[in-house]
Design an enzyme around this catalytic site. Sequence first.
Site, PDB file in Angstrom:
ATOM      1  N   LYS A 289       0.859  -1.042  -0.044  1.00 13.09           N
ATOM      2  CA  LYS A 289       0.139   0.078   0.020  1.00 13.09           C
ATOM      3  C   LYS A 289       0.965   1.256  -0.115  1.00 13.09           C
ATOM      4  O   LYS A 289       2.057   1.222   0.453  1.00 13.09           O
ATOM      5  CB  LYS A 289      -0.928   0.021   1.313  1.00 13.09           C
ATOM      6  N   ARG A 363     -10.191 -11.628   2.186  1.00 10.47           N
ATOM      7  CA  ARG A 363     -11.114 -12.785   1.685  1.00 10.47           C
ATOM      8  C   ARG A 363     -10.539 -14.148   1.663  1.00 10.47           C
ATOM      9  O   ARG A 363     -11.058 -15.068   1.871  1.00 10.47           O
ATOM     10  CB  ARG A 363     -11.519 -12.381   0.288  1.00 10.47           C
TER      11      ARG A 363
HETATM   12  N1  BES Z   1      -8.089  -3.720   4.585  1.00 10.96           N
HETATM   13  C1  BES Z   1      -8.532  -3.226   3.368  1.00 10.96           C
HETATM   14  C2  BES Z   1      -9.499  -2.510   3.070  1.00 10.96           C
HETATM   15  C3  BES Z   1      -9.711  -1.392   3.616  1.00 10.96           C
HETATM   16  C4  BES Z   1      -9.419  -0.145   3.327  1.00 10.96           C
HETATM   17  C5  BES Z   1     -10.239  -1.186   5.313  1.00 10.96           C
HETATM   18  C6  BES Z   1      -9.311   1.053   3.738  1.00 10.96           C
HETATM   19  C7  BES Z   1     -10.300   0.172   5.635  1.00 10.96           C
HETATM   20  C8  BES Z   1     -10.009   1.093   4.998  1.00 10.96           C
HETATM   21  C9  BES Z   1      -8.358  -4.631   2.425  1.00 10.96           C
HETATM   22  O1  BES Z   1      -7.574  -5.691   2.850  1.00 10.96           O
HETATM   23  C10 BES Z   1      -7.677  -4.266   1.103  1.00 10.96           C
HETATM   24  O2  BES Z   1      -6.645  -3.841   0.985  1.00 10.96           O
HETATM   25  N2  BES Z   1      -8.593  -4.243   0.112  1.00 10.96           N
HETATM   26  C11 BES Z   1      -8.234  -3.902  -1.298  1.00 10.96           C
HETATM   27  C12 BES Z   1      -8.752  -4.991  -2.150  1.00 10.96           C
HETATM   28  C13 BES Z   1      -8.366  -5.014  -3.555  1.00 10.96           C
HETATM   29  C14 BES Z   1      -6.861  -5.259  -3.558  1.00 10.96           C
HETATM   30  C15 BES Z   1      -9.112  -5.768  -4.265  1.00 10.96           C
HETATM   31  C16 BES Z   1      -8.818  -2.794  -1.438  1.00 10.96           C
HETATM   32  O3  BES Z   1      -9.878  -2.129  -1.093  1.00 10.96           O
HETATM   33  O4  BES Z   1      -8.307  -1.799  -2.056  1.00 10.96           O
HETATM   34 MN    MN Z   2      -5.523  -5.436   2.088  1.00 16.61          MN
END
Ligand code: BES
Ligand code: MN
Length: 515
Positions: A289, A363
Amino acid sequence: MKQIIEIGVQTRKVEPARCKTDLLVVGRFSDGEPDEVVRVLDRWLGGRIDRLAKLGDFKGKAKTHALVYGEGKIGAERVLLVGLGERKKATLDTLRRAAALAAGRAVDLKLPGVALALHHAFGADPEAAAQGRAMAEGAYLGSYRYDEFVTASENGRRGALDVQIVDPDAARIRSLAPGVAAGVIIGRAQAEARTLANRPANVIDPPALARTAREMLRGLPTVRCTVFDEKKLRTSRMGGILAVGSGSRSKPRLILLKYTPRRRPARGLPTVALVGKAVTFDSGGISIKPAQDMDQMKFDKTGGIAVLAAIKALAELELPIDVLGLIPAAENLPSGSSYRPGDIVTTYSGKTVEILNTDAEGRMILCDALAYAARQKREVIIDIATLTGACMVALGAYKAGLMSNDDELAAQLQTAADASGESVWRLPTGDEYAEEMKSKIADLKNCGSRWGGACTAASFLQQFVGTAKWAHLDIAGMDVLLKPTEYGCVGGTGFGVRLLTTYLMNLVDRKSSDV
Ligand code: BES
Ligand code: MN
Ligand code: ZN
């Protein structure tokens, strides 16, 4: 776990105007006449409250409040007037928020105690027990502070707050009391959830979360806590949890909490599984990230913590229903041992998943726990997870996404959300979305197209629950407060504790009343 501020909530039979307290709290709607308690106080105070209204300084608008001094004319040193907004817009959460605001003011004023007479404004609707519960929950939420790692404690905050719910009528006290008792259990559980969520990833890693779960539930003989360590995860072929946890030195865990009530569940009550995502830190892994706000990814364990705290609350409430809590816990880090984009992972269900983005890790741990719950023949499975940024884009930080394969279950969760003040909004799942999650070289891929990310994620999960009635709560954005509100300080919200507990309490109430 020690409470950061020790809160006690009790009912007390006393005339509010005579109540000896540092802070007496009354509510006022912005329309209609003030209630009897406010009128009596105003008379004793020589019309001070009325003057505030006439001068336009306090008219009962939502989110406003005013302080008046007692000056020996009444039992209280101070009266806090809390605005309740329009009568017809008022809900149980209006009362919960008012109590929260009052408890927060009491903490900020460094007072040892506060007396709540807020419910008088509401009269007989909603029923007294629900009012008592809302005020008790509010007291815990509003007084919550997180400073366990602040060593310089010159702020002089008190370590305890004594909250009394005051009413002159003995019969009303009797009907408020059971609600207050439940509210204390739920409020305390949610405060604990917030503290766990606020603890950083160097303090809570998956093994530490498992130890904390055991410790929190010690003394509750109706809950059995089992922990799958890395070895057991391997022999159980929980490939999803293992893949996500493979990059960190802190090894993943699956925490199982089996609650078996002492009283036999009413006939017709389903067996329930609650599944909560506990990624103790989500860096994204190899698909790392951006640096901005990455610190907030310590809150990626919020779903799992909500399950832990809800199980504790329902054991303390002695709810007669069978509930299994499942908390897959892992830390998602990049390293030489991490899982990679392109990897194909065999999950507990036997389904294979092509990894396209290691940041879609939630997931991958949930699918193993969901398949486990399905194999245990749980009739209702509810998962709760900070799953997708897409859900935040869709709903903002005001409501959690709710997806379900069963309209009745979705409606029950909607009802629980309305009563608990932890809001949800239903979003779709189904074949079109599931289609996007098909891989050419494995059964599934872990990441769909750019669009509808919350729905494709839910549709991925749906494929692991077999024939169970299933609901998914995407709580991304609900896990953290970025500004202080009446619900306390910035940081973890403990979202889901009230929602899940209320859902289960409603199920039990409905069954025990329809004979
Ligand atoms: N934990 C994150 C989702 C999240 C984002 C929670 C911001 C709280 C605040 C999750 O694991 C994630 O990174 N999701 C990705 C999925 C994508 C790579 C398909 C996302 O939402 O960008
Ligand atoms: Mn994630
Ligand atoms: Zn995540």
